[in-house]
Design a protein around this motif. Structure first.
Motif, mmCIF file in Angstrom:
data_model
loop_
_atom_site.group_PDB
_atom_site.id
_atom_site.type_symbol
_atom_site.label_atom_id
_atom_site.label_comp_id
_atom_site.label_asym_id
_atom_site.label_seq_id
_atom_site.Cartn_x
_atom_site.Cartn_y
_atom_site.Cartn_z
ATOM 1 N N GLU A 22 0.831 -1.208 0.000
ATOM 2 C CA GLU A 22 0.000 0.000 0.000
ATOM 3 C C GLU A 22 0.864 1.257 0.000
ATOM 4 N N ASP A 23 2.016 1.191 0.681
ATOM 5 C CA ASP A 23 2.937 2.338 0.690
ATOM 6 C C ASP A 23 3.389 2.685 -0.727
ATOM 7 N N LEU A 24 3.742 1.667 -1.482
ATOM 8 C CA LEU A 24 4.206 1.886 -2.857
ATOM 9 C C LEU A 24 3.130 2.556 -3.700
ATOM 10 N N LYS A 25 1.897 2.142 -3.515
ATOM 11 C CA LYS A 25 0.795 2.722 -4.291
ATOM 12 C C LYS A 25 0.539 4.168 -3.890
ATOM 13 N N GLU A 26 0.534 4.433 -2.595
ATOM 14 C CA GLU A 26 0.252 5.784 -2.111
ATOM 15 C C GLU A 26 1.343 6.766 -2.505
ATOM 16 N N TRP A 27 2.592 6.312 -2.481
ATOM 17 C CA TRP A 27 3.725 7.209 -2.717
ATOM 18 C C TRP A 27 4.104 7.351 -4.181
ATOM 19 N N TYR A 28 3.974 6.298 -4.988
ATOM 20 C CA TYR A 28 4.579 6.332 -6.316
ATOM 21 C C TYR A 28 3.624 6.060 -7.478
ATOM 22 N N ASP A 29 2.367 5.731 -7.192
ATOM 23 C CA ASP A 29 1.379 5.501 -8.246
ATOM 24 C C ASP A 29 0.753 6.840 -8.648
ATOM 25 N N GLY A 30 -0.145 6.822 -9.625
ATOM 26 C CA GLY A 30 -0.927 8.018 -9.900
ATOM 27 C C GLY A 30 -0.778 8.614 -11.282
ATOM 28 N N TYR A 31 0.202 8.165 -12.067
ATOM 29 C CA TYR A 31 0.322 8.658 -13.435
ATOM 30 C C TYR A 31 -0.707 7.945 -14.312
ATOM 31 N N THR A 32 -1.247 8.653 -15.274
ATOM 32 C CA THR A 32 -2.279 8.082 -16.141
ATOM 33 C C THR A 32 -1.849 8.191 -17.594
ATOM 34 N N THR A 33 -1.922 7.084 -18.307
ATOM 35 C CA THR A 33 -1.556 7.078 -19.721
ATOM 36 C C THR A 33 -2.749 7.501 -20.575
ATOM 37 N N LYS A 34 -2.502 7.682 -21.853
ATOM 38 C CA LYS A 34 -3.554 8.061 -22.788
ATOM 39 C C LYS A 34 -4.660 7.010 -22.821
ATOM 40 N N SER A 35 -4.292 5.750 -22.636
ATOM 41 C CA SER A 35 -5.275 4.664 -22.665
ATOM 42 C C SER A 35 -5.998 4.503 -21.332
ATOM 43 N N GLY A 36 -5.618 5.307 -20.320
ATOM 44 C CA GLY A 36 -6.292 5.262 -19.027
ATOM 45 C C GLY A 36 -5.656 4.342 -18.005
ATOM 46 N N GLU A 37 -4.534 3.710 -18.360
ATOM 47 C CA GLU A 37 -3.871 2.804 -17.423
ATOM 48 C C GLU A 37 -3.050 3.598 -16.408
ATOM 49 N N ARG A 38 -3.074 3.135 -15.160
ATOM 50 C CA ARG A 38 -2.311 3.791 -14.101
ATOM 51 C C ARG A 38 -0.865 3.303 -14.121
ATOM 52 N N MET A 39 0.051 4.218 -13.838
ATOM 53 C CA MET A 39 1.474 3.899 -13.868
ATOM 54 C C MET A 39 2.172 4.381 -12.593
ATOM 55 N N TYR A 40 3.230 3.657 -12.220
ATOM 56 C CA TYR A 40 4.073 4.022 -11.087
ATOM 57 C C TYR A 40 5.369 4.654 -11.593
ATOM 58 N N ASN A 41 5.945 5.510 -10.769
ATOM 59 C CA ASN A 41 7.272 6.057 -11.056
ATOM 60 C C ASN A 41 8.286 4.922 -10.898
ATOM 61 N N PRO A 42 8.893 4.442 -11.984
ATOM 62 C CA PRO A 42 9.760 3.261 -11.895
ATOM 63 C C PRO A 42 11.005 3.490 -11.045
ATOM 64 N N ARG A 43 11.628 4.655 -11.170
ATOM 65 C CA ARG A 43 12.853 4.928 -10.406
ATOM 66 C C ARG A 43 12.593 4.908 -8.909
ATOM 67 N N SER A 44 11.512 5.548 -8.494
ATOM 68 C CA SER A 44 11.211 5.617 -7.062
ATOM 69 C C SER A 44 10.839 4.251 -6.492
ATOM 70 N N VAL A 45 10.100 3.455 -7.271
ATOM 71 C CA VAL A 45 9.742 2.109 -6.820
ATOM 72 C C VAL A 45 10.999 1.261 -6.629
ATOM 73 N N VAL A 46 11.906 1.324 -7.602
ATOM 74 C CA VAL A 46 13.143 0.539 -7.526
ATOM 75 C C VAL A 46 13.981 0.961 -6.319
ATOM 76 N N LEU A 47 14.125 2.274 -6.105
ATOM 77 C CA LEU A 47 14.935 2.755 -4.984
ATOM 78 C C LEU A 47 14.293 2.437 -3.645
#
Length: 249
Positions: free
Chosen positions: A71-96
């Motif tokens: 849940e921490d990962l979702k709250e902190w690093y999720d939230g980007y939305t693509t043109k097709s409507g799919e949600r995306m996470y910040n990859p660099r922050s998730v990895v770190l």
């Protein structure tokens, strides 16, 4: 590259759109795919939910003492939305975060951050007011414009927000921009407070301090586990009223 018989395909990637030249013989004939404008290749702009699930599962198997939750990962690093409507996470922050076994802010305060902070500090086109609303969890209507590495002078909120989307500071969906996650909420909160202390701030100090007070209240309620929808709406309403008073300075 043009008229080179040995070149069949050229692939270029990076954070910034490439500046196109108008001359017929220059670099101007290529396809550009961005997360906000094209649905093709959207799944490659960040980590999807299922990919983060796999990474977290691997983390739990290989880590003795786990200090972060899914849940921490979702709250902190999720939230980007693509043109097709799919949600995306910040990859660099998730990895770190998984590498360090620690939830935190992994944005680098240099480069694009410095450029964006300049416009916030100068409060171009009253951009601080809309950012204050976004920090409280509101979305703001915006018309996205083309932004490239050569765009040096941003004079409107739409231009500034377009640059923020390119850099990953904002998410864009259905004609609105918003701050995508808690990591960037904290970053913008720092920007606003820092900007308010500088001499470039043109607002009445007493009124601006009141806006900051309401902003802090809204943010606290937004991330409270005990918050109700009524309390969230009330805090947002108070913040909007204080900003409207500021605009009538």
């Amino acid at each position: 590259m043009k008229d080179r018989s040995y070149v069949q395909l050229t692939y270029m990637t990076g954070i910034l759109p490439i500046a196109k030249y108008s001359s017929g013989s220059e670099l101007n004939m290529f396809w550009e795919y961005t997360m906000a404008s094209e649905a093709k290749y959207n799944e490659y702009f960040g980590f999807t939910d299922s990919e983060v699930d796999q990474l977290y599962e691997k983390h739990t198997r290989n880590t003795r003492e786990i200090h972060i939750s899914r849940e921490d990962l979702k709250e902190w690093y999720d939230g980007y939305t693509t043109k097709s409507g799919e949600r995306m996470y910040n990859p660099r922050s998730v990895v770190l975060a998984l590498t360090n076994n620690n939830i935190g802010n992994y944005w680098t305060s240099s480069g694009p951050y410095d450029e964006i902070f300049y416009y916030i500090r100068q409060n171009i086109d009253d951009v601080q007011n809309d950012l204050a609303l976004m920090i409280s969890g509101e979305a703001v209507t915006a018309k996205i414009q083309e932004y490239a590495a050569v765009s040096m002078n941003l004079t409107t909120k739409n231009e500034i927000f377009s640059a923020m989307i390119v850099y990953g500071f904002l998410s864009y969906e259905n004609g609105e921009v918003r701050i995508p996650n808690k990591e960037l909420m904290n970053k913008f909160d720092d920007m606003i407070h820092k900007a308010s202390k500088l001499k470039a701030q043109k607002y009445n100090k007493k009124k601006w301090r009141y806006v900051q007070k309401q902003l802090k209240k809204s943010k606290k309620i937004l991330y409270s586990n005990a918050a109700t929808q009524k309390s969230i709406n009330s805090a947002k309403s108070d913040l909007k009223k204080s900003i409207n008073k500021l605009r009538r300075k």
